[in-house]
Structure formats: C-alpha cells, structure tokens
Write an enzyme that holds these catalytic residues in place. Structure first.
Site, short mmCIF file in Angstrom:
data_model
loop_
_atom_site.label_atom_id
_atom_site.label_comp_id
_atom_site.label_asym_id
_atom_site.label_seq_id
_atom_site.Cartn_x
_atom_site.Cartn_y
_atom_site.Cartn_z
N HIS A 1 0.80 -1.21 0.00
CA HIS A 1 0.00 0.00 0.00
C HIS A 1 0.85 1.28 0.00
O HIS A 1 0.41 2.31 0.48
CB HIS A 1 -0.96 0.00 1.20
CG HIS A 1 -2.06 -0.99 1.05
ND1 HIS A 1 -3.25 -0.72 0.41
CD2 HIS A 1 -2.14 -2.29 1.43
CE1 HIS A 1 -4.00 -1.80 0.41
NE2 HIS A 1 -3.36 -2.77 1.03
N HIS B 1 0.02 -15.64 8.30
CA HIS B 1 0.54 -14.51 7.53
C HIS B 1 1.94 -14.18 8.03
O HIS B 1 2.48 -14.86 8.89
CB HIS B 1 -0.40 -13.30 7.65
CG HIS B 1 -0.54 -12.51 6.38
ND1 HIS B 1 0.52 -11.87 5.80
CD2 HIS B 1 -1.62 -12.30 5.59
CE1 HIS B 1 0.10 -11.26 4.69
NE2 HIS B 1 -1.19 -11.51 4.53
N ASP C 1 -7.86 -12.36 -2.65
CA ASP C 1 -8.28 -13.42 -3.56
C ASP C 1 -8.75 -14.64 -2.75
O ASP C 1 -8.08 -15.03 -1.79
CB ASP C 1 -7.10 -13.86 -4.43
CG ASP C 1 -6.67 -12.78 -5.40
OD1 ASP C 1 -7.20 -12.75 -6.51
OD2 ASP C 1 -5.78 -11.98 -5.04
#
Length: 413
Positions: A17, A106, A360
């Site tokens: 980002h 993650h 996704d």
C-alpha cells in the site's frame, strides 16, 4: 534480499500500500526493441480485479519505463520500471483488532520479529503486490529469450483444491507418463490458456469445476489453494551450473520465493518415486536432422541426441538437455480470510480476529504470469552464464577430435 540473478539482475521495491511498486533491471542486452507495450500484457494478466473470483482491488497496473531505453531501444544500462498504486486503501487494514493480532499464517509476526517493525497495512513486502516488479522484469527477459532462441514459456492452472486437470491414477502416478499431458505441454500457448478465464485451466470441464469450487469458498468467506504447471520449450542445452546452482535448483528457488508457495516438483516429481528405474529412465535417441541456423535453407545439417521419454523434465545432472522443461508449483490457501478466528494477540491475550481488506479466494489464476516471469528470469540468467563460457572457450585453439569433446559448429564450437 530483494535482488535476483547474477548476470541479468533484478531488484524489486515497494509494499502493498505504498505509492508505487516496481523494479530495476541490470544486465539487459543492448539493442533490443523494448517499450511498455512489451511488458503491459503480462502485467494485465497479473493485475487484481480481473473477475468475480479475484480480489476486487481495482488496480490498472500501468507500467512506465523510466530509464535504460531511448527511442524504444535498450541501451544496456539499468532499466527502471514503475507501477503506481492507484487503489491502495491502508485504512481497510487499520481496524483496531487487526492492529492487535498477528494474522494466522501470515507474515505479520515473523516480519515484526525479524525487523522490529512492520508495515501496518496489508502484507508489506510479503504481499503479492511485490511480484509486479518480477512480472515486469520477466517480460523483458522473455522477449530476449524469444528473439534470441525462440524460447516459449507457458503456465496454466493444473489444480484447485481437490479438482485436478489430470488426476493421478495407478496407471499414471506422474504427469510424465500421461500422454494427454505430454501432448498438451508441447502445444499449449497463452492465448489458449486465457480463453479458459477466469481460472486459466485449459480444459472446459475441469475449468468449470474449479471455478465453482473457488466461488463456493469465496461465498463462505474462505479460501482454497491449488497448483500451477509451467512448461518451457526450445531451451538451449547446457544451461545450469553444477553443483549448487543446478537448473532445477534455481527454478525451485525462484518458484519458492513467490508468495504463498508451498511445494515444487520437476519432471516426474513425487509421482516418479512410484516408478521403477526401468520405466523412469529416459533412453537417448537420434533427433530429426536440423539445420544449424534453423532456417532449413540447405545450410549444413547435423544430428543431435534427444530422449525418447522426458521423465527428467528437460534437466539431467542439473543441466538442460534440450527437451521441454516442465514443473509444478503448489500454492497454499490465502491466509487472510473473512472468517472469525480464535487466535492470540501481541499482548498474549487470546481473542477473536475477523480480518478486513480485499483478498483473492484463490491465488492460482493470477499466479500464472508470475510463474512464467520467474521462469524467464532463471533461464536468461543461466543462458548468459553459459554464453560467456562458450565465448571464452571459442577463443582457445581447437582441441583434437575426440568422442568426449563437443565438435565445432559453423559459428565457433
């Protein structure tokens, strides 16, 4: 490290980002026609927001060449490429609960442990957004490989969850024994693969099953993994560096550096373990006569060896043997899901995390061009190393004729 390659070197930059992502390519040969139009098609195949089964993040991923070319010709100097993040939304990730919890499976926790600080939004450098630079650089490498050696690289989705294009059977425990698969990898092209959008599995029935499976996981706020198969055709012989930089080792390294990868197999792969050597061995045969320059215009022809079968996947002893290279890459289910998950916060208190953001439900359809790009970067780097070796050898006086010495060709040796 964020740099790949020894001769054709690629450094990527950017977080998921930040204002832009991109790369610097150093070592691209001079004198090659190159514009954004050569790179954009692969960027478009990789970009988010392509269909209802990909992340809704709406990025056009328009590539801009900043340096290294003039009048559309490569100069041999570093090529800088930038892609601006137009739809970044750090606030989507800024909910208080996500600040408190490392997301399960993650990279939040490991990045914090390694650096003592981490990107507060998205996955930072662990995000698949980082692969934009790889795909851009791979498109440049691929153009050179195609022009110089007619190398063709095509990847496609071979499975999603438990839905397979070619399910393993007792008769065919490995892809390498399946005639339908072997025919497919010698003929398949990207245009055909993309007609089976959005999944990119080149079979209508299998593609429909995979699409339905992804939709089911998407609708339940969950995710699912899959595999991508890649074939590389017309690879010159002799690529790969024994012992620690064997060609399959470099391909494995490249593929396992892609986010969400969990497995790699080349040639017969794990299924080959179930085959006896008498079946698995690749006997040598004489290939059809080919003209030295490939033009077929009557210039000196020569015979060469090839293999009757290709369980080796085009690589033997870590070195390319001229047959098509093929391998499969496994991608895990996307870590960030909409399900509420019981986990533990950074302050050691157990709680519930419901992740936010745009993700996704299955990464494999968009991973196809990434696998192709990393393949191109491996092959061009190995090719440059081999061509340097051959050029150095050609400066020496000819050796006596021997069955152990490769004979000279019309362009040297």
């Amino acid at each position: 490290m964020s740099t790949w390659g020894n001769n054709f070197r690629v450094t990527t930059y950017g977080e998921s980002h930040c204002r832009s992502v991109g790369c610097i390519v150093d070592g691209c040969p001079p004198g090659m026609v190159l514009t954004e139009d050569d790179i954009q098609p692969q960027m478009t195949r990789r970009r988010p927001g392509q269909s209802a089964i990909t992340t809704p993040r709406n990025e056009k991923d328009r590539v801009e060449i900043q340096s290294g070319t003039e009048f559309g010709i490569t100069l041999g100097t570093p090529i800088a490429i930038i892609v601006r993040n137009e739809d970044q939304r750090p606030k989507d990730y800024g909910a208080s609960t996500m600040d408190l919890y490392p997301r399960p499976s993650h990279a939040d926790y490991t990045y914090l442990e390694k650096y003592g600080v981490k990107a507060s939004s998205g996955g930072g450098r662990s995000s698949a957004r980082e692969t934009i630079g790889r795909v851009a650089a791979g498109a440049i490498a691929e153009k050179y490989l195609r022009l110089a050696h007619n190398v063709e690289i095509v990847a496609f989705v071979s499975s999603v969850g438990n839905e397979h294009l070619f399910p393993p059977t007792l008769q065919h425990p490995s892809y390498s024994t399946n005639p339908k698969f072997l025919q497919l990898i010698e003929k398949i092209d990207r245009e055909t693969v993309d007609t089976f959008a959005p999944v990119r599995c080149p079979n209508a029935e299998a593609s429909a099953r995979m699409t339905k499976l992804i939709e089911n996981f998407r609708d339940s706020q969950d995710s699912i993994g899959g595999t991508v198969m890649c074939c590389i055709r017309n690879v010159p012989t002799g690529l790969g560096e024994p012992c620690f930089e064997k060609l399959e080792a470099k391909l494995s390294h490249a593929m396992m550096s892609i986010p969400a990868t969990k497995g790699f197999e080349v040639g017969s792969g794990f299924g080959g373990c179930e085959m006896p050597g008498s079946i698995h061995n690749d006997p040598f045969i004489v290939a059809p006569d080919l003209s030295v320059n490939g033009s077929g215009d009557g210039i000196e022809s020569k015979k060469r060896l090839t293999t009757k079968t290709n369980h080796s996947g085009g690589i033997q002893g870590g070195i390319s043997n001229g047959s098509s290279i093929y391998f499969r890459v496994a991608f895990k289910s996307v870590a960030t899901i909409g399900h509420a998950q019981t986990t533990t916060a950074y302050d050691f208190q157990e709680g519930v995390l419901e992740a936010k953001g745009r993700h996704d439900p299955c990464v494999v359809p968009r991973a196809v061009p990434i696998v192709e790009a990393m393949s191109a970067l491996v092959i061009i780097d190995a090719l440059m190393a081999q061509k340097a070796r051959e050029a150095s050898r050609n400066l020496l006086p000819p050796l006596p004729k021997s069955q152990f010495i490769k004979p000279e060709t019309s362009n040297g040796r």
